[in-house]
Structure formats: C-alpha cells, structure tokens
Design an enzyme around this catalytic site. Structure first.
Site, PDB file in Angstrom:
ATOM      1  N   ILE A 150      39.710  54.542 -21.914  1.00 40.62           N
ATOM      2  CA  ILE A 150      38.495  53.444 -22.207  1.00 40.62           C
ATOM      3  C   ILE A 150      38.396  53.144 -23.751  1.00 40.62           C
ATOM      4  O   ILE A 150      37.560  51.906 -23.939  1.00 40.62           O
ATOM      5  CB  ILE A 150      37.239  54.055 -21.893  1.00 40.62           C
ATOM      6  CG1 ILE A 150      37.113  55.528 -22.384  1.00 40.62           C
ATOM      7  CG2 ILE A 150      36.786  54.122 -20.360  1.00 40.62           C
ATOM      8  CD1 ILE A 150      35.577  55.961 -22.375  1.00 40.62           C
ATOM      9  N   LYS A 152      40.899  52.773 -27.738  1.00 44.16           N
ATOM     10  CA  LYS A 152      41.904  53.351 -28.632  1.00 44.16           C
ATOM     11  C   LYS A 152      41.205  53.020 -30.056  1.00 44.16           C
ATOM     12  O   LYS A 152      40.800  51.959 -30.275  1.00 44.16           O
ATOM     13  CB  LYS A 152      43.201  52.441 -28.422  1.00 44.16           C
ATOM     14  CG  LYS A 152      43.917  52.881 -27.335  1.00 44.16           C
ATOM     15  CD  LYS A 152      45.159  51.879 -27.320  1.00 44.16           C
ATOM     16  CE  LYS A 152      45.957  52.279 -26.062  1.00 44.16           C
ATOM     17  NZ  LYS A 152      47.229  51.352 -25.968  1.00 44.16           N
ATOM     18  N   GLY A 153      41.459  54.371 -30.990  1.00 44.37           N
ATOM     19  CA  GLY A 153      41.291  53.919 -32.144  1.00 44.37           C
ATOM     20  C   GLY A 153      42.460  53.924 -33.041  1.00 44.37           C
ATOM     21  O   GLY A 153      43.480  53.855 -32.428  1.00 44.37           O
ATOM     22  N   VAL A 158      41.054  57.476 -26.215  1.00 43.31           N
ATOM     23  CA  VAL A 158      39.614  58.081 -25.471  1.00 43.31           C
ATOM     24  C   VAL A 158      39.819  57.555 -24.088  1.00 43.31           C
ATOM     25  O   VAL A 158      39.955  56.562 -23.681  1.00 43.31           O
ATOM     26  CB  VAL A 158      38.591  57.288 -26.190  1.00 43.31           C
ATOM     27  CG1 VAL A 158      37.201  57.888 -25.480  1.00 43.31           C
ATOM     28  CG2 VAL A 158      38.420  57.563 -27.536  1.00 43.31           C
ATOM     29  N   LYS A 172      38.672  62.509 -26.174  1.00 39.95           N
ATOM     30  CA  LYS A 172      39.373  61.864 -27.429  1.00 39.95           C
ATOM     31  C   LYS A 172      40.704  62.779 -27.924  1.00 39.95           C
ATOM     32  O   LYS A 172      40.464  63.980 -28.217  1.00 39.95           O
ATOM     33  CB  LYS A 172      38.356  61.883 -28.313  1.00 39.95           C
ATOM     34  CG  LYS A 172      38.717  60.991 -29.546  1.00 39.95           C
ATOM     35  CD  LYS A 172      37.625  60.502 -30.263  1.00 39.95           C
ATOM     36  CE  LYS A 172      37.999  60.031 -31.756  1.00 39.95           C
ATOM     37  NZ  LYS A 172      36.740  59.436 -32.471  1.00 39.95           N
ATOM     38  N   ASP A 271      32.281  55.457 -41.922  1.00 34.70           N
ATOM     39  CA  ASP A 271      32.823  54.522 -41.312  1.00 34.70           C
ATOM     40  C   ASP A 271      31.714  53.943 -40.226  1.00 34.70           C
ATOM     41  O   ASP A 271      31.979  53.721 -39.232  1.00 34.70           O
ATOM     42  CB  ASP A 271      33.949  55.182 -40.295  1.00 34.70           C
ATOM     43  CG  ASP A 271      35.111  54.164 -40.009  1.00 34.70           C
ATOM     44  OD1 ASP A 271      34.914  52.912 -40.472  1.00 34.70           O
ATOM     45  OD2 ASP A 271      35.831  54.691 -39.064  1.00 34.70           O
TER      46      ASP A 271
HETATM   47  N1  LIG Z   1      31.770  58.837 -25.933  1.00 36.14           N
HETATM   48  C1  LIG Z   1      32.223  57.699 -25.613  1.00 36.14           C
HETATM   49  N2  LIG Z   1      31.937  57.011 -24.359  1.00 36.14           N
HETATM   50  C2  LIG Z   1      32.430  55.969 -24.386  1.00 36.14           C
HETATM   51  N3  LIG Z   1      33.244  55.306 -24.885  1.00 36.14           N
HETATM   52  C3  LIG Z   1      33.582  55.801 -26.158  1.00 36.14           C
HETATM   53  C4  LIG Z   1      33.146  56.983 -26.517  1.00 36.14           C
HETATM   54  N4  LIG Z   1      33.652  57.413 -27.687  1.00 36.14           N
HETATM   55  C5  LIG Z   1      34.723  56.533 -27.885  1.00 36.14           C
HETATM   56  N5  LIG Z   1      34.711  55.453 -26.917  1.00 36.14           N
HETATM   57  C6  LIG Z   1      35.516  54.242 -26.798  1.00 36.14           C
HETATM   58  O1  LIG Z   1      36.446  54.242 -27.621  1.00 36.14           O
HETATM   59  C7  LIG Z   1      36.795  53.523 -28.690  1.00 36.14           C
HETATM   60  C8  LIG Z   1      37.547  54.365 -29.639  1.00 36.14           C
HETATM   61  O2  LIG Z   1      36.815  54.945 -30.238  1.00 36.14           O
HETATM   62  P1  LIG Z   1      37.450  55.930 -31.694  1.00 36.14           P
HETATM   63  O3  LIG Z   1      36.237  56.563 -32.159  1.00 36.14           O
HETATM   64  O4  LIG Z   1      38.608  56.525 -31.489  1.00 36.14           O
HETATM   65  O5  LIG Z   1      38.073  54.619 -32.531  1.00 36.14           O
HETATM   66  P2  LIG Z   1      37.365  53.378 -33.233  1.00 36.14           P
HETATM   67  O6  LIG Z   1      35.894  53.888 -33.944  1.00 36.14           O
HETATM   68  O7  LIG Z   1      37.040  52.257 -32.322  1.00 36.14           O
HETATM   69  O8  LIG Z   1      38.584  52.865 -34.213  1.00 36.14           O
HETATM   70  P3  LIG Z   1      38.966  53.710 -35.453  1.00 36.14           P
HETATM   71  O9  LIG Z   1      39.348  54.974 -34.898  1.00 36.14           O
HETATM   72  O10 LIG Z   1      39.902  52.822 -36.053  1.00 36.14           O
HETATM   73  O11 LIG Z   1      37.956  53.763 -36.201  1.00 36.14           O
HETATM   74  C9  LIG Z   1      35.413  53.290 -29.042  1.00 36.14           C
HETATM   75  O12 LIG Z   1      35.349  51.947 -29.845  1.00 36.14           O
HETATM   76  C10 LIG Z   1      34.775  53.066 -27.722  1.00 36.14           C
HETATM   77  O13 LIG Z   1      34.684  52.035 -27.188  1.00 36.14           O
END
Ligand SMILES: Nc1ncnc2c1ncn2[C@@H]1O[C@H](COP(=O)(O)OP(=O)(O)OP(=O)(O)O)[C@@H](O)[C@H]1O
Length: 489
Positions: A150, A152-153, A158, A172, A271
């Site tokens: 769902i 990718k950071g 994730v 994650k 962040d």
């Molecule tokens: N608990 C959750 N429930 C639903 N979706 C989630 C959850 N945690 C993360 N996500 C989804 O996964 C995406 C990636 O999350 P993540 O925190 O890894 O990276 P990011 O903040 O988008 O990018 P970066 O890591 O570069 O800062 C999020 O933008 C969100 O869409």
C-alpha cells in the site's frame, strides 16, 4: 521511515543516532552543497523530489560529478567504495567497506547484528505481545503480496495485512537493512515511538526481526495518508470537506504540541508532511513515520546544530536547511506548509506553476501579504468553508512560515490561535508590531536563494534562469521581514 546514511555518502561513520544528538560547528558546507544541488540534471532532481532526503554536510566528492552525491536518496544499498573516498576515510573504515570477500564472515556479521538488534529491542519493548512472529505477518499479508503493497517510502515498503482476529495492520519493512546504521536507526525509531501515546499519533503495535528484515507493525489506516486524500490517487474519492480539514489541522497541532511540550522527553519529528499524516475512518489525523525524529534538547539550549540535514523538500525550515539548526520550530514550519496544503488543496511543489511560484510557500506568501486571502482557498471547499476558521488557519500558516525561527511561534501558540476566535485580533496586532522587531537570523542572500532553489529542484532545468528566478522570489518573499545581525551558531 528510518533514514539511514550509507557510509559511501556519509564519511562520519558514527551511528546516526549519535549524530542526532551531537552538536557540531557550522561551516560553509551547507552553502557549498546547495551550490552543488543547483547543478543537478533534471533526471537527478526527479529522483529525489517528494521524498525524504539526507544531506551529509561533510565536504566530500567535490571533485566528483557536481551535486548528485549530496542528494543521493538514502537507499540502504551496500556502500560502494570509489577510490577518491579512500583519501578521506580511515584505513579501517575503508577496509570495512570493501566488497565482501568472505561470505561466511558476512553471514556471521549479519547474525551478530540480528541478535544485537533483538537484544536492544527487547530492552525497549518489554511487553512480549509487541513481538510479532514472522509467519503471522507473512500470512496476514498473503506472503507480502503485491496487491497488499500500500505504500513505498524512501527506505521502506508498507503492506496491508489482516490478523486472524480480523484486525487490520500496516506492516512496514525496512529495505535491505543489513547495514549497521539501519539497525541503529531502527532501534532509535522504535525507542522514540514506543514512548509515545496520543490519539493523533500512529501507535506502534509491535516489531519483528527476521534475518535482516526490520519490521514494524501499526494499525491500518483504511483511508490512507492525507497526501493521497488531498493530492493523490484518493483525490475525488474523498473530497475533504472544510470541516474535516480544520479538524485535521487541530489534531495535527495537538500531536505536535504533545511531542514538543507534553512528553517527559521532548521529541522533534523532523519530517512533518502530508504523507506522514494518516487518516482514521473518522478522518482523524495520526502523525506517523518517526524515522527521522530525534529527542529535543532538554538543557537550556533551544536548538542543536546537526551534521546531517534530513527531511523533505518543500517542508524544510530555512534555518535547518542552511545551517542544520534544529529545534521544535522546524516542525512548526513544516506544519505551516501542511496548513497551506489543507487550505488550498495544492501540492507543496507544483512544477506547472509560473516561475517563482512553484513552491506553495512562494505562491501563498504574496497573496497573504497583499490580503488576497480568498485566492488561497481550494475551489473544492468554497461553498462549505467557515470564514473565521479560514482566517485563523491562514494567520496560523503565515506565522508558522516566519523565516526567523526565533520569531516563529511555538506550536502551543499556534494551537491556541487555531482554536480560539478571540486570539485573532491579538495576533494581527503582534504582526504589526513585528515590523519593528530585531531579527537575529539573517541568511546571506545567495544562500537563501539556494535554499529556495532546492525547494523547487524538480522544476528548473535551466540553471541561470533558476537562480535569477529564485532571486526575484526570494526578494519578494522575504523583503518585508526585519533583519540585522548575522546568525550566530
Ligand atoms: N498505518 C498505515 N496505514 C495505511 N497506510 C500506511 C500506513 N503507514 C504507511 N502507510 C502508507 O505507506 C506510505 C509509505 O509510508 P512511509 O512512512 O514508509 O514513507 P513516506 O512517508 O511516504 O515517504 P518517506 O519514507 O520517503 O518519508 C505512506 O505514505 C502511506 O500511504
């Protein structure tokens, strides 16, 4: 998300958790690296835009292709050693970063790392219910299937999962986390997040360490992130009403007030951005991703100077980007950008905007200064917005984006302004008085231009045009602010 610096890009090989709290002297490197940034090609810019970044301020690679090394998005890849690096690192570190010649030794190291990280996590998470079995997570996510991916950071993937009891989870996984800094940063992140408990902060359900996979588990947000809802693929599916936008602003400010002022040890998130705000079914915001967070200063010093600048373009406070100066005010600045996104429905960076207005802040500031407030409003909410809430949100955003960190209010003051109609008059009066104030943070013009340039990396390929455009924008954006002394660090 845990931001990990590979040794190829950060020659200070201390674990970054140590760097986080270290005080180091400001040098000219931030200006230098900004100049390097300007020389990037469009392709390089696109690679880093919109994602968290790590900018090592140590002066490396100056004889390499300009710009790129400073901006390499942390990928957690095995460090590649170039000959010229070896000139500036110790022999021991150089040897340690050579390609693996003894795979068994590598495996032993990995086992050692895994057991070490498990030991540290066990000290942090004493509750055994917080330890997830890998097979349980595998089953819950249908073997980490593509359909369940769902998000990718920069450094993570994730997955959506359903536990046997029907509970939805977000799993994650840190990418290629065999590197020592990754494990240290993961432990640091878990240490911070497990100490938090607030309705507007995404709580940790537990962790799992399997070989070199570092996994954290959270409650699933069925709606997804605020970014997706406001700007992304969810847009249209869920048009956020004005009422919800205001509620999200208040909830997020409450989360930050909790981090900065209510925790026994203050936390700076570093962040804050819409992709790190998840929405519950009731569209309550939950701040997530503590991968870049750090403990705030507990001594009398209000800020520390960091060797590394980490965060996301479009949200970085000037004093942090230029000088690595970190305090809770960097979160306040980023919150101001989120407020502008909620008000306008616009992205923090919009390449299609006319030159000089690509950054949301640069687009909005002249409108605020000239009193053209209605032009800020998202057309999607013009029929439903509430005038006094709108005014408070605009005023709050404008104060959060105050260039000088010293004069930028703290989050508690901003929260009070958002909540209370009676605050508005007081704040407007203060605004007028500020005209005569003494600004202790002056950014050299050239550096400020560069800061703004970087905020718009994606949008300019023509270097000369970029700089002059920045100059114009900078002058119009900040000309009204009062100034005098040089920044003292
Ligand atoms: N608990 C959750 N429930 C639903 N979706 C989630 C959850 N945690 C993360 N996500 C989804 O996964 C995406 C990636 O999350 P993540 O925190 O890894 O990276 P990011 O903040 O988008 O990018 P970066 O890591 O570069 O800062 C999020 O933008 C969100 O869409």
């Amino acid at each position: 998300m845990a931001m990990v610096k590979t040794s190829a890009y950060n020659l200070d090989l201390r674990p970054s958790s140590q760097l986080l709290n270290s005080e180091c002297k400001y040098d000219e490197s931030s200006v230098k690296k900004s100049k390097e940034l300007l020389k990037m090609t469009g392709e390089e810019k696109r690679k880093i835009s919109g994602r968290s970044i790590s900018l090592p301020s140590i002066d490396i690679f100056l004889d390499e292709k300009p710009g790129w090394p400073f901006l390499k998005t942390a990928t957690l890849e095995t460090p590649k050693v170039h000959r010229r690096h070896t000139r500036k690192i110790s022999v021991v570190n150089w040897v340690m970063s050579l390609p693996e010649r003894f795979p068994n030794h590598h495996q032993q190291n990995l086992n050692y790392e895994t057991s070490f990280v498990k030991k540290q996590l066990k000290e942090i998470l004493r509750d055994s219910k917080k330890w997830f079995n890998y097979n349980v997570l595998k089953k819950a996510t249908s073997n980490f299937s593509q359909e369940n991916l769902i998000g990718k950071g920069g450094c993570s993937k994730v997955y959506r999962g359903i536990l046997e009891d029907g509970k939805g989870i977000a799993v994650k996984i840190l990418k290629s986390s065999s590197n020592k800094d990754a494990t240290t940063d993961f432990v640091h992140e878990i240490n911070i997040i497990s100490s938090l408990s607030h309705q507007n902060i995404s709580g940790l359900l537990g962790v799992c360490v399997q070989n070199n996979d570092l996994i954290s588990v959270y409650s699933l947000s069925s709606v997804g992130s605020l970014e997706e809802t406001l700007h992304g693929k969810q847009k249209g599916k869920h048009v956020l009403s004005w009422k919800h936008r205001f509620k999200i602003a208040i909830g997020l400010a409450e989360a930050l007030d909790y981090l900065h002022n209510q925790c026994s040890k203050p936390v700076i998130h570093r962040d804050v951005k819409t992709s790190n705000v998840l929405l519950s079914d009731e569209l309550q915001p939950q701040l997530s991703d503590f991968g870049l967070s750090m403990w705030g200063p507990t001594t009398s010093s209000r800020y520390s100077i960091q060797a590394d600048v980490v965060g996301t373009f479009g949200y970085l406070a000037p004093e942090y980007f230029m000088y690595g100066k970190v305090s809770d005010k960097v979160d306040v600045y980023a919150f101001g950008v989120v407020l502008l996104e909620l008000i306008s429905g616009r992205n923090p960076i919009s390449p299609q905007n006319p030159r000089g207005q690509e950054s949301l802040v640069m687009w909005a500031k002249p409108l605020i200064e000239n009193g053209n407030l209605k032009r800020l409003l998202d057309p999607e909410v013009t029929n439903t917005y509430e005038e006094s809430q709108f005014q408070r949100m605009v005023l709050a955003a404008s104060h959060c984006l105050t260039r000088s960190a010293t004069h930028r209010p703290n989050i508690r003051q901003i929260l009070r302004l958002l909540r209370d109609e009676n605050e508005v008059g007081k704040w407007i009066m203060e605004e007028e008085e500020k005209e005569d104030c003494f600004d202790d943070e002056v950014y050299p013009n050239s550096s400020a231009e560069l800061h703004l340039s970087v905020a718009m990396l994606e949008v300019e390929d023509d270097e000369s045009a970029s700089v002059s455009s920045m100059e114009r924008s900078y002058n119009s954006l900040f000309s009204s602010s009062c100034s005098s002394r040089e920044l003292q660090t």
